[in-house]
Structure formats: structure tokens, C-alpha cells
Design a protein around this motif. Structure first.
Motif, PDB file in Angstrom:
ATOM      1  N   ASP A  61      -5.403   3.018 -12.148  1.00  0.00           N
ATOM      2  CA  ASP A  61      -4.184   2.297 -11.781  1.00  0.00           C
ATOM      3  C   ASP A  61      -4.480   0.918 -11.206  1.00  0.00           C
ATOM      4  OD1 ASP A  61      -5.268   2.973  -9.346  1.00  0.00           O
ATOM      5  OD2 ASP A  61      -3.607   4.257  -8.704  1.00  0.00           O
ATOM      6  N   ALA A  73       0.821  -1.203   0.000  1.00  0.00           N
ATOM      7  CA  ALA A  73       0.000   0.000   0.000  1.00  0.00           C
ATOM      8  C   ALA A  73       0.858   1.256   0.000  1.00  0.00           C
ATOM      9  CB  ALA A  73      -0.942   0.004   1.206  1.00  0.00           C
ATOM     10  N   ASP A 105      -8.794   3.236  -2.794  1.00  0.00           N
ATOM     11  CA  ASP A 105      -8.253   4.039  -1.700  1.00  0.00           C
ATOM     12  C   ASP A 105      -9.274   4.199  -0.580  1.00  0.00           C
ATOM     13  OD1 ASP A 105      -5.798   6.206  -2.948  1.00  0.00           O
ATOM     14  OD2 ASP A 105      -6.836   4.781  -4.213  1.00  0.00           O
ATOM     15  N   PRO A 162     -12.197   1.428  -8.006  1.00  0.00           N
ATOM     16  CA  PRO A 162     -11.278   1.348  -9.140  1.00  0.00           C
ATOM     17  C   PRO A 162     -11.815   2.135 -10.331  1.00  0.00           C
ATOM     18  CG  PRO A 162     -12.542  -0.675  -8.929  1.00  0.00           C
ATOM     19  CD  PRO A 162     -12.873   0.151  -7.727  1.00  0.00           C
ATOM     20  N   ARG A 169      -3.702   3.992  -0.411  1.00  0.00           N
ATOM     21  CA  ARG A 169      -3.979   3.341  -1.694  1.00  0.00           C
ATOM     22  C   ARG A 169      -3.550   1.887  -1.577  1.00  0.00           C
ATOM     23  NH1 ARG A 169      -0.801   6.181  -4.762  1.00  0.00           N
ATOM     24  NH2 ARG A 169      -2.359   7.827  -4.782  1.00  0.00           N
ATOM     25  N   ALA A 216      -2.854  -2.017  -2.698  1.00  0.00           N
ATOM     26  CA  ALA A 216      -2.357  -2.711  -3.879  1.00  0.00           C
ATOM     27  C   ALA A 216      -3.544  -3.291  -4.652  1.00  0.00           C
ATOM     28  CB  ALA A 216      -1.393  -3.829  -3.467  1.00  0.00           C
ATOM     29  N   PRO A 217      -3.447  -3.395  -5.977  1.00  0.00           N
ATOM     30  CA  PRO A 217      -4.556  -3.947  -6.757  1.00  0.00           C
ATOM     31  C   PRO A 217      -5.024  -5.295  -6.219  1.00  0.00           C
ATOM     32  CG  PRO A 217      -2.888  -3.043  -8.220  1.00  0.00           C
ATOM     33  CD  PRO A 217      -2.309  -3.007  -6.832  1.00  0.00           C
ATOM     34  N   CYS A 276      -6.170   0.345  -8.533  1.00  0.00           N
ATOM     35  CA  CYS A 276      -6.179   0.416  -7.070  1.00  0.00           C
ATOM     36  C   CYS A 276      -7.486   0.998  -6.535  1.00  0.00           C
ATOM     37  CB  CYS A 276      -5.014   1.274  -6.571  1.00  0.00           C
ATOM     38  SG  CYS A 276      -3.390   0.674  -7.067  1.00  0.00           S
ATOM     39  N   ASP A 294      -6.340  -5.918  -3.249  1.00  0.00           N
ATOM     40  CA  ASP A 294      -6.295  -6.080  -1.791  1.00  0.00           C
ATOM     41  C   ASP A 294      -7.464  -5.424  -1.062  1.00  0.00           C
ATOM     42  OD1 ASP A 294      -3.956  -7.453  -2.107  1.00  0.00           O
ATOM     43  OD2 ASP A 294      -2.689  -6.038  -1.010  1.00  0.00           O
TER      44      ASP A 294
END
Length: 248
Positions: free
Chosen positions: A32, A12, A36, A49, A67, A69-70, A34, A72
Motif C-alpha cells: 500500500d 496516519a 508501520d 514498504p 501506519r 502515510a506514504p 506505507c 512520511d
């Protein structure tokens, strides 16, 4: 003013931003892969996203965000990512409203709201399941330019199953995620001063025209405008002088 650093949560990023008056100073948020968690002057928000550039509408003077990680964030929020695609929603819409309000007030009262937000994320992460290594492997392979079919085979998922899992984890299918990650690779090269045609080929685009189309479709701008906003001379390897305003 915007600043970020790696968060204590694995994968993150912790970021802060102070709003500057005037719409010309706003930074577009580019896709991206991600999601947040955002604290905005006492309010806690979730940014889903994105599939296109998002221009924030200022309503607060101070912001802090984590932010993820993709892939998570859904386990953290308890909501499939596709339900939040291209959306910003109050945390209270996903969790108990009174609880979300108390958490926001606690962060606001802290000496360092960003550190308090990070502490909240770390506590919550300890109560939910760990990141799925298979999904992280998907992101790593797509980020490296592997095809969706090759990725599905290498991580032990069929293409259809990968698509279903991607909707829940990333908010969209693996082909869209691959496009988003490819654009991020290309724009990182552009920011480094790599000429457009070379950046296109190195990132996995067919040619410069392909990269230009993807930049318009996903980032809502042209390559030249992006390079200037990032402080790089258009189609040049020479950075612009320091002090040039950087916007996404």
C-alpha cells in the motif's frame, strides 16, 4: 480481530489486532506504499514498504500499530525507505537498542498500549521535520491515476530526481508506487461490489486481464479469491452475507 481508526498524526492510521489461532485466520498484508511501527506484546517492530503480499508469522497475541502515510515514515525512523523494503526489523536495529526496549516496556505497561503507541509517535513526530508537501503531492497525483511523467512535471521534479527521491521516501520507484496505488483503487472497487471489468477500467488498468495479472503479481492471489475473502460475491455487486471471513 482487527480494527483501525484515523490516528491523531496527520495521514496516519492506528490499528489493533488480536491474533486468532490457526494459519487459516491470518490476513495477508497487501502492498500500500506505507510503513508501520508495530507493538507486539512488548516488542517494537518496523514494517517496511512491501512490493508483494506479506503473511505475518504469529509470535504475539496482541498487536497495535501506526501506519504512516506514504513517504512520511523515513523521517520518523531516520532510515531511507528502500533499506527496509519487504522487511520487518526490530526498532532497536534502527534506534538505540536499550531505548527501543524501554519504549516497548512502557507501552506494554500502559492501560491502553495502542494509545501509548500513538502518544510515542506524536512525541517523536514533533522532534523531526514535517512531511514534505512535494512528496505528498506525488502520492496524491499517482493515487489519482496521473502518469509518472506528468506527476514529475506537475510537482516540479525531473523524472530521474523523482525516482531517486521515491526510493528514499517510498522504498521503490514511482512506477512501482503507481502500480501499488492503482491496485489499491481497484481492490477498493471490488470490495464495493463493482464488477471486475468495470473496476479495472475505473482504476486505470487496460482491462480485466491486466487487473488480474497485477493482483497475482502484487497481492499473490486471484481476483475471485480476493473477492471471496473480502466478503463479496465473485464478479458481482452483491455482498456476501455478514459473517463471511475476510482475509486479504
Amino acid at each position: 480481530m482487527y480494527a483501525e481508526r484515523p490516528a491523531l498524526l496527520d495521514g496516519a492510521v492506528l490499528w489493533t489486532r488480536t491474533a486468532v489461532a490457526g494459519p487459516a485466520e491470518r490476513r495477508s498484508v497487501l502492498p500500500d506504499g506505507c510503513m508501520d511501527l508495530i507493538w507486539a506484546d512488548g516488542h517494537l517492530l518496523v514494517a517496511g514498504p512491501d512490493t508483494r503480499a506479506y503473511v505475518p508469522a504469529e509470535f504475539a497475541a496482541r498487536y497495535a500499530g501506526v501506519r504512516f502515510a506514504p513517504g512520511d515514515a523515513p523521517r520518523f525512523f531516520g532510515v531511507p525507505a528502500h533499506e527496509l523494503r519487504d522487511r520487518r526489523v526490530p526498532l532497536g536495529a534502527l534506534w538505540d537498542g536499550a531505548r527501543a526496549r524501554r519504549l516497548g516496556e512502557r507501552i506494554t505497561d500502559a492501560p491502553d498500549p495502542a494509545a501509548a503507541l500513538e502518544e510515542l509517535v506524536l512525541r517523536r513526530a514533533g522532534d523531526v521535520r514535517a512531511p514534505d508537501p512535494q512528496l505528498r503531492a506525488v502520492v496524491a497525483r499517482l493515487a489519482a491515476g496521473r502518469t509518472v511523467a506528468d506527476t514529475a512535471e506537475e510537482v516540479g521534479l525531473g523524472v530521474r530526481r523523482l525516482h531517486r527521491r521515491s526510493l528514499d521516501a517510498f522504498g521503490y520507484g514511482p512506477k512501482t508506487l503507481a502500480r501499488v496505488l492503482r491496485l489499491q483503487r481497484a481492490l477498493a472497487l471490488v470490495r464495493a461490489g463493482v464488477p471486475y471489468a468495470e473496476a479495472a477500467l475505473r482504476s486505470g488498468c487496460a482491462d480485466q486481464a491486466h487487473l488480474a495479472r497485477e493482483t497475482r503479481a502484487l497481492a499473490g492471489t486471484t481476483l475471485g479469491a480476493y473477492a471471496l475473502s473480502a466478503g463479496v460475491s465473485a464478479n458481482s455487486d452483491t455482498p456476501l452475507p455478514s459473517g463471511s471471513r475476510t482475509t486479504a
